[in-house]
Design a protein around this motif. Structure first.
Motif, PDB file in Angstrom:
ATOM      1  N   VAL A 213       0.840  -1.211   0.000  1.00 37.44           N
ATOM      2  CA  VAL A 213       0.000   0.000   0.000  1.00 37.44           C
ATOM      3  C   VAL A 213       0.871   1.256   0.000  1.00 37.44           C
ATOM      4  N   LEU A 214       1.961   1.220   0.742  1.00 32.68           N
ATOM      5  CA  LEU A 214       2.835   2.393   0.827  1.00 32.68           C
ATOM      6  C   LEU A 214       3.630   2.616  -0.447  1.00 32.68           C
ATOM      7  N   ARG A 215       4.016   1.547  -1.141  1.00 37.18           N
ATOM      8  CA  ARG A 215       4.935   1.668  -2.266  1.00 37.18           C
ATOM      9  C   ARG A 215       4.265   1.656  -3.634  1.00 37.18           C
ATOM     10  N   PRO A 221      -4.827   9.517   2.695  1.00 38.11           N
ATOM     11  CA  PRO A 221      -5.115   9.215   4.110  1.00 38.11           C
ATOM     12  C   PRO A 221      -5.669   7.816   4.346  1.00 38.11           C
ATOM     13  N   ALA A 222      -6.554   7.345   3.449  1.00 37.18           N
ATOM     14  CA  ALA A 222      -7.117   5.995   3.608  1.00 37.18           C
ATOM     15  C   ALA A 222      -6.023   4.936   3.494  1.00 37.18           C
ATOM     16  N   GLY A 223      -5.131   5.115   2.518  1.00 36.22           N
ATOM     17  CA  GLY A 223      -4.027   4.176   2.359  1.00 36.22           C
ATOM     18  C   GLY A 223      -3.097   4.178   3.550  1.00 36.22           C
ATOM     19  N   LEU A 224      -2.869   5.359   4.122  1.00 33.68           N
ATOM     20  CA  LEU A 224      -1.999   5.459   5.289  1.00 33.68           C
ATOM     21  C   LEU A 224      -2.600   4.721   6.490  1.00 33.68           C
ATOM     22  N   ILE A 225      -3.923   4.826   6.662  1.00 35.91           N
ATOM     23  CA  ILE A 225      -4.597   4.127   7.763  1.00 35.91           C
ATOM     24  C   ILE A 225      -4.494   2.614   7.570  1.00 35.91           C
ATOM     25  N   ILE A 226      -4.710   2.152   6.332  1.00 37.56           N
ATOM     26  CA  ILE A 226      -4.602   0.709   6.041  1.00 37.56           C
ATOM     27  C   ILE A 226      -3.188   0.221   6.338  1.00 37.56           C
ATOM     28  N   LEU A 593      11.979   3.848   7.949  1.00 36.36           N
ATOM     29  CA  LEU A 593      12.478   4.063   6.591  1.00 36.36           C
ATOM     30  C   LEU A 593      11.419   3.712   5.553  1.00 36.36           C
ATOM     31  N   VAL A 594      10.661   2.652   5.814  1.00 35.87           N
ATOM     32  CA  VAL A 594       9.640   2.215   4.861  1.00 35.87           C
ATOM     33  C   VAL A 594       8.466   3.191   4.824  1.00 35.87           C
ATOM     34  N   VAL A 595       8.068   3.694   5.977  1.00 33.59           N
ATOM     35  CA  VAL A 595       6.849   4.507   6.069  1.00 33.59           C
ATOM     36  C   VAL A 595       7.101   5.963   5.700  1.00 33.59           C
ATOM     37  N   LEU A 596       8.215   6.539   6.152  1.00 34.18           N
ATOM     38  CA  LEU A 596       8.407   7.979   6.001  1.00 34.18           C
ATOM     39  C   LEU A 596       8.541   8.425   4.551  1.00 34.18           C
ATOM     40  N   GLY A 597       9.143   7.590   3.706  1.00 34.31           N
ATOM     41  CA  GLY A 597       9.316   7.977   2.303  1.00 34.31           C
ATOM     42  C   GLY A 597       8.004   8.331   1.623  1.00 34.31           C
ATOM     43  N   PRO A 598       7.015   7.410   1.598  1.00 35.57           N
ATOM     44  CA  PRO A 598       5.730   7.737   0.976  1.00 35.57           C
ATOM     45  C   PRO A 598       4.982   8.880   1.663  1.00 35.57           C
ATOM     46  N   VAL A 599       5.077   8.965   2.997  1.00 31.46           N
ATOM     47  CA  VAL A 599       4.380  10.042   3.709  1.00 31.46           C
ATOM     48  C   VAL A 599       4.935  11.406   3.308  1.00 31.46           C
TER      49      VAL A 599
END
Length: 643
Positions: A213-215, A221-226, A593-599
């Motif tokens: 979902v992140l990549r 916002p919906a994708g971030l919650i998932i 590292l995985v989460v912050l890039g897409p955010v």
């Protein structure tokens, strides 16, 4: 000896057990109190940053309070489990259930009172330093010291209620236990840890979903919650199921397991990871949140610096076609008079642009400008002119931020103005000149084409912006609070917001300074919240080691009788403690590292691994200190049982 004296002696005799818990609780009280000192400071009301600062500090106090509740609840539950044998003996000696409950209640209230008093006292000693450092970091005027009565009452009342509620709540932990079960304490034989294959595979699937979902998907916002839900659930199954399966696979490798003392610590790790799964999960989530927050703030601070440095225009004044020309000239004269009064040397240009929306919702847009005006700006900044291109050719100039957002080179563009479609073959260029407009995207066309676009059949529907950019000749580096550019930018922006003006003023120094103050505030708050998370996570680990100490002492004593040396015991214990302390940090760093890039990409901020690595390294360094302390105390206790 009275019953309260008995409770007091219990706390005093178990001081070593309660030390880490009391220290962490006192530290939370101190941080809560210092934030409250800031919130209730009388000078905050009149400060330009007062409202935002008070809001930020209030949010921080709520976070600290909620985390303190969970921390205290978990810590007391761990202590009660470690004292089951003691409660069983008291029951045999004739103590009634209500007397044991009263004993636990008095002990918790006593510890809470000590934590509140010591926390407020240390907060009082450090409040002046806290106010001084906070104002320096946030770049506010210095706040004088005052007697914080409201802060003291709020802190004492809030934490008294917290310890009272938890003291009542913890009475439920031992109410249903039988005497025999209490007497066994922590010495009951452990069942062999087993991994549920379905749950282990489910953990892998959940982590894969979160990563995908992140990549793969464009984040929203919906994708971030998932991603958050699947990532948290997957992390729990990683510790409770998948890690046990990994250790099992390692045990089957005889070449590694049956070498030296590896058999001892690998076998023990399968039990320790399973027993501590919830604690390791909690520490990982806490550290990951703190690391991501710190990395986010550091990355955004870098972003606002780059936005300032990529903008060559110190000031810009923009108005629309229907504005009063006389009033516009008066406002321009006012700006130039202020610049001359401050002794600032500048160049001024005049630019016309057509605003064009690329999407219906207006989120994506560009501005169209004539080639001659672009070349004039390029000459003022000593950069490359637009060059020569035909009637159906154009230059797409983008700021570095806008170029990153566009994700590649565009070879052509189709627009429609006044019902007339136009197609252009594009030359792409990353150029600071495009910072003239908010979108950071300029479509440069020939002068003839620009006049055609502006004078179409429905010319009244076309939005033409008139902008006067001011370029300072002696601009150097990042602006400081007392620099003329910053003070003038703040003054003109404030005047522009309060007055009925024909146009609006954009100041790069004012934008930078306001954003810098905001993120400095979050950074300052985040440092103290991260400190609480760090100390508390170390306390969680310390509590678990202490709870299992009696069983470990008996095991190592038995092994020493059959030949295990103190050195071999030290190596085995060190490896096990290191795994418990450092695995959560490594997992949290990987998640950050995985989460912050897409955010950050969603927020149009450049992602760099540096801020995440800095935050994770800070936690790793702090954890190393806690590890050395916990290891020294643990090995000292176990060594005393070796024969």
């Amino acid at each position: 000896m009275s019953f309260p004296q008995f409770a007091f002696n219990n706390v005093r005799r178990n001081a070593r057990q309660y030390f880490a818990y009391l220290l962490s609780s006192s530290f939370m009280v101190m941080i809560f109190f210092t934030y409250a000192v800031f919130i209730y400071h009388p000078a905050i009301e009149n400060s330009p940053m007062g409202a935002m600062t008070r809001t930020g500090m209030t949010i921080a106090t709520v976070i600290v309070y909620v985390f303190a509740f969970l921390f205290v609840l978990y810590s007391i539950s761990v202590f009660l489990k470690s004292r089951n044998r003691e409660f069983g003996i008291l029951t045999i000696l004739g103590a009634e259930a209500k007397q044991i409950n009263w004993l636990i209640f008095l002990e918790n209230i006593l510890i809470g009172a000590i934590a509140i008093v010591s926390g407020i006292a240390s907060g009082m000693l450090l409040s002046k330093v806290f106010l001084l450092i906070s104002t320096k970091v946030i770049d506010m005027d210095e706040l004088p010291f005052y007697w914080p009565v409201k802060a003291m009452l709020l802190t004492a009342g809030a934490f008294a209620a917290l310890f009272l509620v938890i003291s009542l709540f913890t009475l439920l932990f031992i109410r249903k236990n039988q005497v025999l079960e209490l007497l066994k304490g922590t010495s009951k034989p452990k069942t062999e840890p087993k991994a549920n294959l379905f749950l282990a595979l489910l953990g892998v699937v959940l982590l894969t979903i979160g990563f995908t979902v992140l990549r793969v998907k464009e984040l929203d916002p919906a994708g971030l919650i998932i991603a958050a839900i699947t990532g948290i659930m997957g992390t729990y199954f990683f510790y409770s199921q998948l890690s046990v399966w990994i250790v099992r696979m390692l045990q089957r490798n005889r070449g590694t397991t049956w070498k030296g003392t590896n058999l001892l610590w690998i076998s023990e790790m399968s039990y320790k990871i399973k027993d501590n799964a919830r604690m390791l999960f909690l520490v990982t989530v806490v550290v990951a949140l703190a690391s991501m927050s710190t990395g986010f703030v550091l990355a955004m601070q870098q972003s606002i610096k780059s936005v300032y440095l990529d903008n060559p225009y110190a000031l810009s004044y923009t108005y629309f076609s229907n504005a009063d020309e006389t009033k516009v000239q008066e406002e321009l004269d006012l700006i130039e008079n202020r610049l001359q009064t401050e002794g600032l040397e500048y160049k001024r240009a005049e630019v016309e642009t057509i605003y064009y929306r690329l999407s219906a919702n207006g989120e994506d847009s560009l501005h169209i400008m004539p080639q001659s005006q672009y070349d004039r700006l390029a000459a003022m900044m000593n950069t490359k002119p637009a060059g020569t291109f035909g009637e159906n050719e154009a230059l797409l100039a983008e700021t570095p931020t806008a170029a990153r957002k566009s994700k590649g080179k565009l070879t052509e563009a189709d627009i429609e103005l006044s019902g007339q479609p136009y197609s252009f073959i594009l030359e792409n260029r990353t150029d600071r000149i495009a910072a003239l407009v908010y979108s950071g995207r300029l479509l440069v066309v020939t002068d003839t084409m620009f006049e055609e676009l502006r004078g179409g059949n429905n010319a009244n529907e076309i939005s033409v912006n008139h902008t006067y950019p001011f370029i300072f000749l002696d601009s150097q580096g990042l602006p400081q609070k007392d620099d003329p550019e910053t003070k003038l930018g703040l003054e003109l922006s404030e005047w522009n917001r309060s007055a009925i003006s024909e146009g609006y003023i954009e100041s790069r120094a004012e934008n930078y300074y306001v954003n810098k103050q905001g993120f400095s505030l979050f950074s300052f708050i985040g440092v103290f919240v991260a400190l609480i998370f760090s100390i508390s996570s170390a306390s969680f680990l310390y509590f678990k080691l202490h709870t299992e100490l009696s069983a470990d002492q008996a095991m190592y004593r038995s092994l020493s009788k059959i030949g295990l040396s103190a050195r071999e015991m030290n190596i085995s214990a060190t490896i096990q403690i290191a795994v418990l302390f450092f695995i959560p940090i490594l997992v949290a760093a990987l998640q950050s590292l995985v989460v912050l890039g897409p955010v950050l990409g969603y927020l149009d901020a450049p992602f760099v691994s540096g801020p995440v690595l800095v935050a994770s390294s800070a936690f790793l360094a702090a954890q190393m200190i806690y590890f050395l302390i916990a290891r020294a105390r643990y090995i000292k206790s176990v060594n005393g049982m070796m024969v």
